[in-house]
Structures are given as structure tokens and as C-alpha cells.
Scaffold this active site. Structure first.
Site, PDB file in Angstrom:
ATOM      1  N   ASN A  37      17.607 -32.533 -33.875  1.00  0.00           N
ATOM      2  CA  ASN A  37      17.061 -31.723 -32.857  1.00  0.00           C
ATOM      3  C   ASN A  37      15.744 -31.584 -32.463  1.00  0.00           C
ATOM      4  OD1 ASN A  37      18.308 -29.978 -31.018  1.00  0.00           O
ATOM      5  ND2 ASN A  37      18.845 -28.218 -32.520  1.00  0.00           N
ATOM      6  N   HIS A 122      30.105 -18.766 -35.839  1.00  0.00           N
ATOM      7  CA  HIS A 122      28.936 -17.787 -35.756  1.00  0.00           C
ATOM      8  C   HIS A 122      29.407 -16.574 -34.765  1.00  0.00           C
ATOM      9  CE1 HIS A 122      25.252 -20.921 -36.362  1.00  0.00           C
ATOM     10  NE2 HIS A 122      26.182 -21.057 -37.234  1.00  0.00           N
ATOM     11  N   ARG A 147      29.812 -15.839 -39.891  1.00  0.00           N
ATOM     12  CA  ARG A 147      28.351 -15.622 -40.025  1.00  0.00           C
ATOM     13  C   ARG A 147      28.008 -14.573 -38.970  1.00  0.00           C
ATOM     14  NH1 ARG A 147      23.089 -19.217 -38.475  1.00  0.00           N
ATOM     15  NH2 ARG A 147      23.122 -17.992 -36.451  1.00  0.00           N
ATOM     16  N   TYR A 159      16.344 -14.272 -33.459  1.00  0.00           N
ATOM     17  CA  TYR A 159      17.189 -15.572 -34.051  1.00  0.00           C
ATOM     18  C   TYR A 159      18.809 -15.181 -33.857  1.00  0.00           C
ATOM     19  CZ  TYR A 159      19.520 -18.967 -36.586  1.00  0.00           C
ATOM     20  OH  TYR A 159      20.649 -20.075 -36.794  1.00  0.00           O
ATOM     21  N   ASP A 210      22.107 -15.612 -41.920  1.00  0.00           N
ATOM     22  CA  ASP A 210      21.038 -16.512 -41.983  1.00  0.00           C
ATOM     23  C   ASP A 210      19.813 -15.772 -41.906  1.00  0.00           C
ATOM     24  OD1 ASP A 210      19.624 -18.708 -41.785  1.00  0.00           O
ATOM     25  OD2 ASP A 210      20.744 -19.806 -40.308  1.00  0.00           O
ATOM     26  N   HIS A 212      17.066 -17.593 -42.109  1.00  0.00           N
ATOM     27  CA  HIS A 212      16.449 -18.701 -41.310  1.00  0.00           C
ATOM     28  C   HIS A 212      14.690 -18.880 -41.798  1.00  0.00           C
ATOM     29  CE1 HIS A 212      16.264 -21.155 -37.750  1.00  0.00           C
ATOM     30  NE2 HIS A 212      17.436 -21.406 -37.839  1.00  0.00           N
ATOM     31  N   GLU A 236      21.547 -17.050 -46.336  1.00  0.00           N
ATOM     32  CA  GLU A 236      21.113 -18.297 -46.110  1.00  0.00           C
ATOM     33  C   GLU A 236      19.457 -18.749 -45.908  1.00  0.00           C
ATOM     34  OE1 GLU A 236      23.718 -20.188 -43.079  1.00  0.00           O
ATOM     35  OE2 GLU A 236      22.156 -21.522 -42.155  1.00  0.00           O
ATOM     36  N   GLU A 262      19.609 -26.865 -44.887  1.00  0.00           N
ATOM     37  CA  GLU A 262      19.885 -27.640 -43.879  1.00  0.00           C
ATOM     38  C   GLU A 262      18.729 -28.340 -43.278  1.00  0.00           C
ATOM     39  OE1 GLU A 262      20.841 -23.711 -41.320  1.00  0.00           O
ATOM     40  OE2 GLU A 262      19.133 -24.119 -40.173  1.00  0.00           O
ATOM     41  N   ARG A 283      23.172 -27.030 -48.349  1.00  0.00           N
ATOM     42  CA  ARG A 283      23.343 -27.204 -47.002  1.00  0.00           C
ATOM     43  C   ARG A 283      23.123 -28.368 -46.472  1.00  0.00           C
ATOM     44  NH1 ARG A 283      25.087 -23.916 -43.961  1.00  0.00           N
ATOM     45  NH2 ARG A 283      23.575 -23.932 -41.897  1.00  0.00           N
ATOM     46  N   HIS A 312      25.553 -27.674 -43.386  1.00  0.00           N
ATOM     47  CA  HIS A 312      25.241 -27.270 -41.939  1.00  0.00           C
ATOM     48  C   HIS A 312      26.404 -27.724 -41.042  1.00  0.00           C
ATOM     49  CE1 HIS A 312      21.647 -27.263 -38.608  1.00  0.00           C
ATOM     50  NE2 HIS A 312      22.393 -26.273 -38.609  1.00  0.00           N
ATOM     51  N   ASP A 316      23.963 -28.882 -32.765  1.00  0.00           N
ATOM     52  CA  ASP A 316      23.296 -30.397 -32.666  1.00  0.00           C
ATOM     53  C   ASP A 316      23.637 -31.289 -33.735  1.00  0.00           C
ATOM     54  OD1 ASP A 316      22.069 -27.808 -34.498  1.00  0.00           O
ATOM     55  OD2 ASP A 316      20.801 -29.274 -35.410  1.00  0.00           O
ATOM     56  N   GLU A 339      30.287 -25.148 -42.220  1.00  0.00           N
ATOM     57  CA  GLU A 339      29.839 -24.405 -41.106  1.00  0.00           C
ATOM     58  C   GLU A 339      30.536 -24.863 -39.693  1.00  0.00           C
ATOM     59  OE1 GLU A 339      25.732 -24.388 -40.261  1.00  0.00           O
ATOM     60  OE2 GLU A 339      25.754 -22.663 -38.777  1.00  0.00           O
ATOM     61  N   TRP A 402      10.215 -20.426 -37.440  1.00  0.00           N
ATOM     62  CA  TRP A 402      11.428 -19.887 -36.455  1.00  0.00           C
ATOM     63  C   TRP A 402      12.702 -20.008 -37.120  1.00  0.00           C
ATOM     64  CZ3 TRP A 402      15.740 -23.107 -34.971  1.00  0.00           C
ATOM     65  CH2 TRP A 402      16.745 -22.346 -34.163  1.00  0.00           C
TER      66      TRP A 402
HETATM   67  O1  EZ4 Z   1      18.621 -23.723 -36.946  1.00  0.00           O
HETATM   68  O2  EZ4 Z   1      21.063 -25.943 -35.911  1.00  0.00           O
HETATM   69  O3  EZ4 Z   1      22.886 -22.322 -39.646  1.00  0.00           O
HETATM   70  N1  EZ4 Z   1      22.318 -22.749 -38.638  1.00  0.00           N
HETATM   71  C1  EZ4 Z   1      20.859 -22.822 -38.214  1.00  0.00           C
HETATM   72  C2  EZ4 Z   1      20.702 -23.539 -36.794  1.00  0.00           C
HETATM   73  C3  EZ4 Z   1      19.622 -24.317 -36.661  1.00  0.00           C
HETATM   74  C4  EZ4 Z   1      19.815 -25.264 -35.747  1.00  0.00           C
HETATM   75  C5  EZ4 Z   1      18.452 -26.300 -36.108  1.00  0.00           C
HETATM   76  O4  EZ4 Z   1      18.743 -27.425 -35.149  1.00  0.00           O
HETATM   77  O5  EZ4 Z   1      20.199 -22.231 -38.723  1.00  0.00           O
HETATM   78  O6  EZ4 Z   1      20.553 -22.160 -35.903  1.00  0.00           O
HETATM   79 CO    CO Z   2      20.860 -21.748 -40.706  1.00  0.00          CO
END
Ligand code: EZ4
Ligand code: CO
Length: 402
Positions: A37, A122, A147, A159, A210, A212, A236, A262, A283, A312, A316, A339, A402
Site C-alpha cells: 500500500n 470493521h 473490530r 483513525y 486497533d 495502530h 492490536e 501487520e 498479524r 491482516h 489493500d 481480518e 499514523w
Molecule cells: O493500516 O491496511 O488493521 N488494519 C489496519 C489497516 C492498515 C492498512 C495499511 O495498509 O490497521 O487500516
Molecule cells: Co491494524
């Protein structure tokens, strides 16, 4: 059997995908996903310039030998670009092997350890009540694991929350967008989200969340501790995982299960996390982690330490990776959860597939190989478009994870 051709199909049916097609002298072909991605063309060039010419004339059944050839033979080891390129080749070869032997790939990986692969999807909302509606919507569709992410008050474009009227898709076309982040506001908010979800939904549904990679270990420990009453299936990516010992500090403080990896691309990224039992779910995905060959080894290593798989599966990761994950998930003994973030209808049309969802579980189908194809004519109508994941800043402008 010999490999006669290997070429890439780079397309953007709502989002970018890089797909490898390997052809053989017996007319059988296999597909591999090579999508990284936001860095798609780096993998495409790596494959086109440095890998595909070396494939011609090889026996596609030699998955282990070919894997070692591209891993050790490159001299430069690991890294997301290299490991995604190797994964694309590896998955395409398993697809060919299954088709040639007229059996689904899971039969080549040990057969079925279970009837179906439990998936989570999600749910998200701009606030707690929208997030609750979203979880309920997926539960009504049959999901038994969801999730949940919600907008954090005072943090614009949090996010996991979609733009109004759109499905959530983290990558955006054009140059990178920027989002904001406040750890302080998030830490105060997140227990309220899960308190509400448990009050309204009861104890049975598996809830996941998540983080993240945004917190320090002690902050992540606070989240884990504050969410214990709501017994999450997992939290996560609590913090960035380059420093694997960070997880010792989190573990010392909380029994909330931890999933990470991931962004990992080899077993060495999680070696200590697994060996020291610092995580509960690994993951790392098939597409970024060296394909089925390396993911199976990682899963089996993890099985020695009570660590289960939780690969994961965001948008993407193309339907080719989704299928590969379902074959591996059906077969490995220590499968945990998979997922499943829905692809757009156009993506599904470009990649016709046999996998199905029913009552919380997915199945890869029983077609020979992976059970996924690509409609090349349709794909050609949607050429690659530059796209990026967002960049995040703290409220004072500092760049953050991010
Ligand atoms: O940030 O797929 O658990 N899923 C995630 C996604 C990832 C993106 C990265 O390409 O955290 O949102
Ligand atoms: Co994630």
C-alpha cells in the site's frame, strides 16, 4: 512442468493492486498478490527487473527451493519490498501446484483443521452511537467478531473512521493527506466506547480494537488495563514494534490479549515477541511476509508458544491474499481469527473468487488452487493511480505514527 512467462497486472479498481500472473508450459497459470500500500510500483519494479527474468524455465512445484533462491540469492534480506515480491511468486506457485494436482491449496498445507475460518470485520462511526449501530449492523449480517473504532472527540479525522457517506479506505489518491492525533484525548475516550458496546451488546460478541502503533508502552498498558472489564478479543498494535522488548512493559500490566505484526515481513520481526510469549496473535500477512511458505513456518513457530494467527486482511490485501489466508487459516492448527474488510464491488468483479462468508465464518471454497482469478480486460480499464496512506501529526504539529 516449466514456467514459460511471468508478468504483472497493475490496476486500480477503486484502489491499487499489483498482481503477478505466472504461466506454465501445461497451460496452467497461478496468481500472486504483490500489493504494498502506497509503495506499489517499488515492488512492481523489483519483480519486473530483478525477479521475473530468473523464473523462466523453472519447475513451479519447487516452492521451497525457489523461495530460498530469491531470499538468500538476493543477498539483501528482508524488508517489505523484497518480502512482498517473494510472496507474490510463492503464492502464484502454490496456486499452480493446487491446480496441477486438482486440489484446493489447503489440502497441500495439511488439510482442514476446522470447518470454517472465523473472521472479524470493521465497524466504525464518527461517535459512540454510530459505532454501536455499525457493530449491530455487522452482527445482523452474521459476524460473531467485530473490530470497533470511533471518532475521538476533539481529534479531526480519527483513525478508522470513514469520510461521511464513504466506506472506510485508508489509502487516498493523490499526495498524502494529513490527520491529527491526541493520545490524551484518546486515552480518556476509549473506555467509554467499549463500556457502551458491552452494555448494549452483552458479553458474547468478540470485540476487537486497533491502537495502530500510536502509544508508548505505558500508555498502551493503561488502555489494556482500562479495557479489561470489557474483555476484548484483542488490542492490536499497541505501540510500534521495532523494539520488541516494549511489549514486556505492556504485558506486566494487563491481561488484555495483544495482536501485532501487520507491518512485519519476516519471522525475525516477531521472533522475540513470540518466544517470550509477549503477544497472543501474530498479524504478519502472507503478501508482505514472504508468502504461504514463510507464513506457514511463522505460524508453526508461533504454535510452540501459545501464539495464534490473526492475519491482516484490510482492503489493500487483494482477493488473492484473502484466499491464500483462508487456505492457510483452514489448515494451521493454531489459527486464531482472520481480518475481513470488504473489498468494493468493483474490486470483487475484477477478482472473481470462490471464497464465501456464512454466519461468522469464511471458507476458501474447494476449487483447485486458490480459487481466485483476475479479469484482465476489466482490470485494464482501471489503470494505477498514485495513492498514499495518511500522515499523522500531534495537535502541536509534530509528525507521529499514523
Ligand atoms: O493500516 O491496511 O488493521 N488494519 C489496519 C489497516 C492498515 C492498512 C495499511 O495498509 O490497521 O487500516
Ligand atoms: Co491494524
Amino acid at each position: 512442468m516449466k514456467i514459460t512467462a511471468a508478468r504483472l497486472i497493475v490496476c486500480s479498481p477503486d484502489r491499487n493492486f499489483v498482481t503477478l500472473k505466472i504461466e506454465t508450459d501445461e497451460g496452467i497459470y497461478g496468481l500472486g498478490d504483490a500489493t504494498l500500500n502506497g509503495r506499489e510500483l517499488a515492488v512492481a519494479a523489483y519483480l519486473e527487473e530483478h525477479v521475473l527474468p530468473c523464473l523462466i524455465g523453472r519447475d513451479p512445484f519447487q516452492t521451497e527451493e525457489i523461495w530460498q533462491y530469491f531470499y538468500r540469492g538476493a543477498y539483501w534480506r528482508r524488508g517489505p519490498v523484497t518480502m512482498t515480491a517473494i510472496a507474490a511468486v510463492d503464492v502464484a506457485l502454490w496456486d499452480i501446484k493446487g491446480k496441477a494436482l486438482n486440489t484446493p491449496v489447503y489440502n497441500l498445507l495439511g488439510g482442514k483443521s476446522r470447518d470454517g475460518v472465523m473472521v472479524y470485520t470493521h465497524a466504525n462511526g464518527a461517535d459512540i452511537s454510530e459505532a454501536l449501530d455499525s457493530v449491530q449492523k455487522y452482527m445482523a449480517e452474521g459476524y460473531i467478531a467485530v473490530r470497533a473504532q470511533a471518532g475521538v472527540p476533539g481529534v479531526a479525522s480519527s483513525y478508522g473512521v470513514p469520510k461521511p457517506g464513504k466506506a472506510y479506505e485508508p489509502a487516498e489518491r493523490g499526495l498524502p493527506s494529513e490527520t491529527l492525533w491526541s493520545t490524551e484525548k484518546y486515552l480518556n475516550f476509549v473506555p467509554k466506547l467499549f463500556e457502551k458496546l458491552r452494555v448494549e451488546l452483552g458479553d458474547d460478541v468478540h470485540l476487537l480494537h486497533d491502537l495502530h502503533h500510536r502509544l508508548t508502552p505505558i500508555e498502551a498498558a493503561r488502555v489494556g488495563k482500562s479495557l479489561e472489564p470489557y474483555h476484548l478479543f484483542w488490542m492490536e498494535d499497541p505501540c510500534p514494534a521495532e523494539l520488541q522488548e516494549s511489549f514486556e512493559l505492556i504485558r506486566r500490566h494487563t491481561t488484555t490479549p495483544i495482536a501485532t505484526g501487520e507491518v512485519f515481513n519476516s519471522i525475525w520481526d516477531s521472533h522475540d515477541l513470540i518466544r517470550k510469549q509477549l503477544i497472543d496473535y501474530i498479524r504478519m500477512t502472507i503478501v508482505h511476509g514472504g508468502g504461504i511458505t514463510h507464513a506457514k513456518k511463522t505460524a508453526e513457530f508461533a504454535s510452540l508458544y501459545h501464539v495464534r494467527t490473526g492475519f491482516h486482511g484490510a482492503t489493500d490485501l487483494s482477493p488473492v491474499t484473502m484466499a491464500a489466508a483462508l487456505h492457510l487459516g483452514l489448515s494451521v492448527h493454531n489459527f486464531g481469527i482472520q481480518e475481513h474488510m470488504h473489498h468494493s464491488p468493483l474490486t470483487d468483479e475484477v477478482f472473481p473468487h470462490n471464497y464465501t462468508f456464512q454466519a461468522g465464518y469464511m471458507h476458501p471454497g474447494d476449487a483447485p488452487g486458490l480459487g481466485v482469478d483476475i479479469d484482465e480486460l476489466l482490470a485494464a480499464k482501471y489503470p494505477y493511480q498514485r495513492a498514499y496512506l495518511p500522515v499523522a501529526r500531534k495537535l502541536d504539529g509534530t509528525i507521529t505514527d499514523w
